[in-house]
Design an enzyme around this catalytic site. Structure first.
Site, PDB file in Angstrom:
ATOM      1  N   GLY A  87       3.834  -3.064  -0.995  1.00 33.02           N
ATOM      2  CA  GLY A  87       4.208  -2.614   0.341  1.00 33.02           C
ATOM      3  C   GLY A  87       3.875  -1.145   0.527  1.00 33.02           C
ATOM      4  N   GLU A  88       4.663  -0.451   1.348  1.00 33.33           N
ATOM      5  CA  GLU A  88       4.493   0.982   1.676  1.00 33.33           C
ATOM      6  C   GLU A  88       3.273   1.231   2.555  1.00 33.33           C
ATOM      7  OE1 GLU A  88       4.214   3.374  -1.868  1.00 33.33           O
ATOM      8  OE2 GLU A  88       6.141   2.712  -2.659  1.00 33.33           O
ATOM      9  N   GLY A  89       2.397   0.217   2.725  1.00 36.64           N
ATOM     10  CA  GLY A  89       1.112   0.411   3.378  1.00 36.64           C
ATOM     11  C   GLY A  89      -0.046   0.502   2.397  1.00 36.64           C
TER      12      GLY A  89
END
Lengths: 350, 350
Positions: B317-319
């Site tokens: 995640g997080e981008g």
């Protein structure tokens, strides 16, 4: 003696550096294993460099090796042979896809004429290292003499050494040569034992009839030359191309200097198989950039035990699949340099 | 009215621009189709921009939306809830993987507190848009009121508009929120009709027992709320998270401004499904960055008809998966800008 010196200098991955990279990955502020393939890649590159973290793969240099092929006379490609020289001119002028991608990823690009049929006049980015104006037709005779194959290998080694000595921290393989998927398939079959039909693809676009003919041409050459994979130089000379040989040398040169080399599509994969036949430890320097749509590439990568980073249905060559993979390789290494640990960032563990 | 204004402004892809891009791809100095998925991507982005070539997706901006989740009380994650706030602090300090990747690909990064439980203090790159200090436990009651869900959607729309109006030519989705794969799986199941077991993954690392429990929690919530996918706001409010809602708005805002938005992993994929439920034409703005190891991501992408660019086994995640895909998106567009045609380069055609 360049070849022998290079082969003698290639050694295995450094286990303590790999262990240090695994340990560091486990302490970074992310769930264990959550970066998937990037984590193992960072470990491999630590093993290659012999230190953790390994150096960032910047600056990176792409070398595109170009050559022509006697087997073109057998009608294995729909493209006229002069397109090799025309595309080299396009590279030098900056108009090809690899030029766009090199700019995109911040890599330098050089073009090496190692075997183009038509004499080229060059520009700063074209190196004239022409050994022969195209190989012989391997359906009739060996494509190269053993001396020619060695000379082409040593061109690749010299280019790799020069780039690394000039500051490159990562090398990327590129190729150009109308009909060059035919010798690539033959090399993959010879070194892996795969059947011709399992490694023969459609190159830059051929119909069913031409594909069947191309497969038969490759099967015939394998029968004619009866290559022994334990004799890599003779096998390369019989079935290869001058750019395939130079690329094998380029990969060996990267391994000698312990710098990662990103392998592009089926031409580079066939050269990587040749390089591994000369020096099995050279695989430690190889990063598979992408899964080419050409079937021989997947056979070669499986033989080498490498998993490609990208799978985008590309089949262009030129180094395009290696160039697109570069930011991912850099990202994998950058994590080891930049990311905080649970301790340093004050983040609770589960 | 922000939501309604945005939805009314989202229109379909521009067919003439797509036709122009297909025609240009066929004239560039490369075999037809040899760039695989990059060719169709370039066509889609021309359709989004309404012009060929479409603008390069530079500069690009990543927005990481952070929130907490009442369902954490059900033991669906092994991580303590305070890690959400700790990781936001890590983002602001520049120490997380998404910071490393943002530097790597030259994208700006901002963090938006849309629903973190612990009050945050912080830094130029942290936007305080907190709507509620974590959602309610959706096993007991709706996670959000409809007004809260709308407010979070409008935070996302506003952030997208501000970034595009400030010059961003590409947006990237990021997320942080301990336990946020649970609402993501519930949203994907509710909007696609998939069974809970088909969309429930191991998040940042859970054992078999916790995985079975997590699946049961999601199945229970779906039974309790009986969500109607034709009522996207009510469904989002019942099952979503504040960061999921904000990401759905962020995607809708990108579509409104006709700027590509690179979708990250399962959180962003669930938000993309929500966005498409509000405005089916929003899919034209979406680029799937990577195939998350979370099973709900693949279900969501199939529902949207999107094929991811990367498949690296990542689940952070997080981008991070969106950031690694950015150079490939840029490369796909750059080909239309930079590469010579057969005519202009004097290269023979087959």
């Amino acid at each position: 003696m360049t070849l022998e010196t290079t082969l003698a200098a290639i050694g295995p991955a450094d286990e303590p550096a790999m262990a240090a990279a695994r340990d560091l990955q486990a302490r970074l502020t992310k769930p264990a294993g959550s970066l998937g393939a990037l984590e193992e890649l960072s470990v491999r590159l630590a093993g290659l460099a012999g230190t953790c973290p390994p150096p960032l793969p910047e600056p990176a240099s792409i070398a595109v090796f170009a050559g022509d092929h006697g087997v073109h006379a057998q009608g294995v490609s729909p493209w006229p042979q002069e397109v090799t020289a025309q595309m080299v001119a396009n590279f030098v002028a900056g108009g090809a896809v690899i030029n766009a991608f090199a700019r995109q990823v911040g890599a330098s690009l050089m073009v090496v004429d190692v075997g183009v049929k038509i004499p080229l006049h060059g520009g700063d980015t074209l190196l004239d290292a022409n050994i022969r104006r195209g190989t012989r037709d391997f359906t009739v005779e060996p494509a190269m003499t053993v001396d020619e194959a060695r000379a082409a290998l040593e061109v690749g080694i010299s280019v790799a050494r020069a780039l690394v000595d000039g500051g490159a921290k990562c090398l990327l393989t590129g190729d150009m040569g109308i009909a060059n998927t035919t010798p690539a398939a033959a090399l993959v079959a010879a070194f892996t034992g795969a059947e011709p039909v399992a490694v023969t693809g459609r190159g830059t676009g051929i119909d069913d009839e031409t594909h069947a003919h191309k497969t038969a041409v490759i099967a015939g050459a394998l029968a004619t030359h009866a290559p022994d994979p334990k004799q890599p130089l003779a096998t390369l000379a019989a079935l290869g191309g001058l750019e395939h040989a130079a690329l094998a040398g380029f990969i060996l040169g990267a391994a000698e200097r312990r710098v990662p080399v990103i392998i592009d599509g089926v031409i580079a994969c066939s050269a990587a198989v040749v390089a591994a036949a000369f020096a099995p430890d050279a695989v430690a320097a190889m990063v598979a950039g992408h899964r080419s749509a050409e079937p021989g590439a997947a056979v070669a990568l499986a033989h080498l035990g490498l998993t490609p980073l990208l799978d985008l249905g590309m089949r262009l060559g030129e180094g395009t699949g290696a160039a697109l993979a570069l930011p991912i390789v850099t990202g994998a290494v950058r994590v080891l340099h930049d990311v905080a640990t649970f301790d340093s960032a004050g983040v609770s563990e589960k």
